[in-house]
Design an enzyme around this catalytic site. Structure first.
Site, PDB file in Angstrom:
ATOM      1  CD  GLU A  26     -20.630  44.838   1.143  1.00  0.00           C
ATOM      2  OE1 GLU A  26     -20.288  43.801   1.714  1.00  0.00           O
ATOM      3  OE2 GLU A  26     -20.164  45.201   0.043  1.00  0.00           O
TER       4      GLU A  26
ATOM      5  CD  GLU B  47     -13.795  49.304   4.470  1.00  0.00           C
ATOM      6  OE1 GLU B  47     -14.517  48.301   4.422  1.00  0.00           O
ATOM      7  OE2 GLU B  47     -13.082  49.569   5.454  1.00  0.00           O
TER       8      GLU B  47
ATOM      9  CG  ASP C  15     -17.005  55.390  11.868  1.00  0.00           C
ATOM     10  OD1 ASP C  15     -17.995  54.632  11.936  1.00  0.00           O
ATOM     11  OD2 ASP C  15     -16.186  55.519  12.798  1.00  0.00           O
TER      12      ASP C  15
ATOM     13  CG  ASP D 130     -14.521  44.593  12.022  1.00  0.00           C
ATOM     14  OD1 ASP D 130     -14.098  43.654  11.324  1.00  0.00           O
ATOM     15  OD2 ASP D 130     -14.235  45.782  11.812  1.00  0.00           O
TER      16      ASP D 130
ATOM     17  CB  THR E 200     -18.094  38.579   1.360  1.00  0.00           C
ATOM     18  OG1 THR E 200     -17.720  37.817   2.509  1.00  0.00           O
ATOM     19  CG2 THR E 200     -19.579  38.878   1.411  1.00  0.00           C
ATOM     20  CD  GLU E 201     -13.443  40.875  -0.259  1.00  0.00           C
ATOM     21  OE1 GLU E 201     -13.290  41.463   0.825  1.00  0.00           O
ATOM     22  OE2 GLU E 201     -14.120  41.355  -1.184  1.00  0.00           O
TER      23      GLU E 201
HETATM   24  N1  SAM Z   1     -17.597  42.674   4.050  1.00  0.00           N
HETATM   25  C1  SAM Z   1     -16.280  42.155   3.750  1.00  0.00           C
HETATM   26  C2  SAM Z   1     -16.325  40.655   3.635  1.00  0.00           C
HETATM   27  O1  SAM Z   1     -17.341  40.051   4.038  1.00  0.00           O
HETATM   28  O2  SAM Z   1     -15.382  40.051   3.121  1.00  0.00           O
HETATM   29  C3  SAM Z   1     -15.240  42.612   4.793  1.00  0.00           C
HETATM   30  C4  SAM Z   1     -15.443  42.126   6.185  1.00  0.00           C
HETATM   31  S1  SAM Z   1     -14.244  42.823   7.307  1.00  0.00           S
HETATM   32  C5  SAM Z   1     -14.300  41.751   8.665  1.00  0.00           C
HETATM   33  C6  SAM Z   1     -15.111  44.237   7.961  1.00  0.00           C
HETATM   34  C7  SAM Z   1     -14.935  45.491   7.109  1.00  0.00           C
HETATM   35  O3  SAM Z   1     -15.767  46.500   7.641  1.00  0.00           O
HETATM   36  C8  SAM Z   1     -13.515  46.043   7.107  1.00  0.00           C
HETATM   37  O4  SAM Z   1     -13.133  46.344   5.793  1.00  0.00           O
HETATM   38  C9  SAM Z   1     -13.623  47.304   7.977  1.00  0.00           C
HETATM   39  O5  SAM Z   1     -12.688  48.301   7.613  1.00  0.00           O
HETATM   40  C10 SAM Z   1     -15.051  47.729   7.725  1.00  0.00           C
HETATM   41  N2  SAM Z   1     -15.669  48.485   8.838  1.00  0.00           N
HETATM   42  C11 SAM Z   1     -15.626  48.161  10.147  1.00  0.00           C
HETATM   43  N3  SAM Z   1     -16.294  49.064  10.887  1.00  0.00           N
HETATM   44  C12 SAM Z   1     -16.770  49.989  10.012  1.00  0.00           C
HETATM   45  C13 SAM Z   1     -17.522  51.194  10.162  1.00  0.00           C
HETATM   46  N4  SAM Z   1     -17.902  51.626  11.378  1.00  0.00           N
HETATM   47  N5  SAM Z   1     -17.814  51.913   9.059  1.00  0.00           N
HETATM   48  C14 SAM Z   1     -17.411  51.498   7.831  1.00  0.00           C
HETATM   49  N6  SAM Z   1     -16.688  50.360   7.626  1.00  0.00           N
HETATM   50  C15 SAM Z   1     -16.377  49.623   8.698  1.00  0.00           C
END
Ligand code: SAM
Length: 210
Positions: A43, A68, A95, A117, A190-191
């Site tokens: 994920e 993450e 990343d 995002d 998910t959250e």
């Molecule tokens: N997946 C979770 C949910 O559905 O509740 C969290 C959604 S949150 C909007 C997006 C998550 O993706 C954040 O925790 C952010 O830090 C992570 N994220 C964003 N860009 C990323 C990247 N390039 N690599 C790894 N994680 C990333």
């Protein structure tokens, strides 16, 4: 997601190096991170890990790697893994831009993107996790039967993703425009999904393969 900066975050993560890789220790050898050699699903952007921990609990014969980039957020996933005593899930603080440096060709059987995002500004399009440069990396990582599953509440990101995957030549196995209308029994919320669902937002879903 607003998470306060935790000055002790890196120390905590390093103490739990058997669960979370903060130093690329398992780069190109992720199998060694797990106790058992079994199929690997990932994920990207785990957030606090509700989805991936529940999935791992339900499927002990699959290994899960959560990716993450935020150290303050990934702590919550580590805590859940310890509480739930899960052996088939590991994490990497990474990343996703560098994901194919970490994992090898054909090593992954499924990729989950949940509420990524949206990066709505056109000048930020390349940061969207369904931009063609990311798809190219997923193509490299997935095995021949592998698939990508994507959920979002963001219509703009969903439309962009459909177009991006179509232009890349991906095949759509399933597209659902309102996932919670008749929510599949096996859907794990998910959250963000829980939060958006309470607001009455529509949830979009797709499954695609290369
Ligand atoms: N997946 C979770 C949910 O559905 O509740 C969290 C959604 S949150 C909007 C997006 C998550 O993706 C954040 O925790 C952010 O830090 C992570 N994220 C964003 N860009 C990323 C990247 N390039 N690599 C790894 N994680 C990333």
């Amino acid at each position: 997601m607003r998470i306060r900066n935790k000055p002790w975050a890196m120390d905590y993560l390093k103490e739990n190096g058997h669960i979370v890789d903060t130093e690329m220790n398992y780069k190109n050898k992720v199998k060694q991170f797990f106790d058992t050699d079994q199929p690997l699903q990932i994920e990207i952007g785990t957030g606090m890990g509700t989805f991936i921990t529940e999935l791992a609990e339900k499927n002990p014969d699959i290994n899960y790697l959560g990716i993450e980039l935020d150290k303050n957020i990934i702590i919550r996933v580590v805590e859940k893994i310890i509480e739930m005593d899960l052996k088939n899930i590991r994490l990497v603080l990474l990343d996703a831009n560098y994901i194919s440096d970490y994992l090898g060709e054909g090593e992954v059987s499924k990729i989950y993107l949940n509420f990524s995002d949206p990066w709505p500004k056109t000048r930020h399009a390349r940061r969207r996790l369904t931009y063609h440069t990311f798809l190219k990396q997923y193509h490299h990582l997935l095995n021949d039967e592998g698939s990508l599953q994507f959920k979002t509440d963001n219509r703009g990101l969903f439309e962009f993703s459909l177009k991006s995957m179509n232009e890349y030549g991906m095949k759509f196995d399933e597209i659902i425009l309102d996932l919670h209308d008749e929510e599949p029994e096996d859907n794990i919320r998910t959250e963000y999904e829980e939060k958006f669902s309470k607001n009455g937002s529509r949830i979009y879903f797709l499954k695609a393969s290369f």
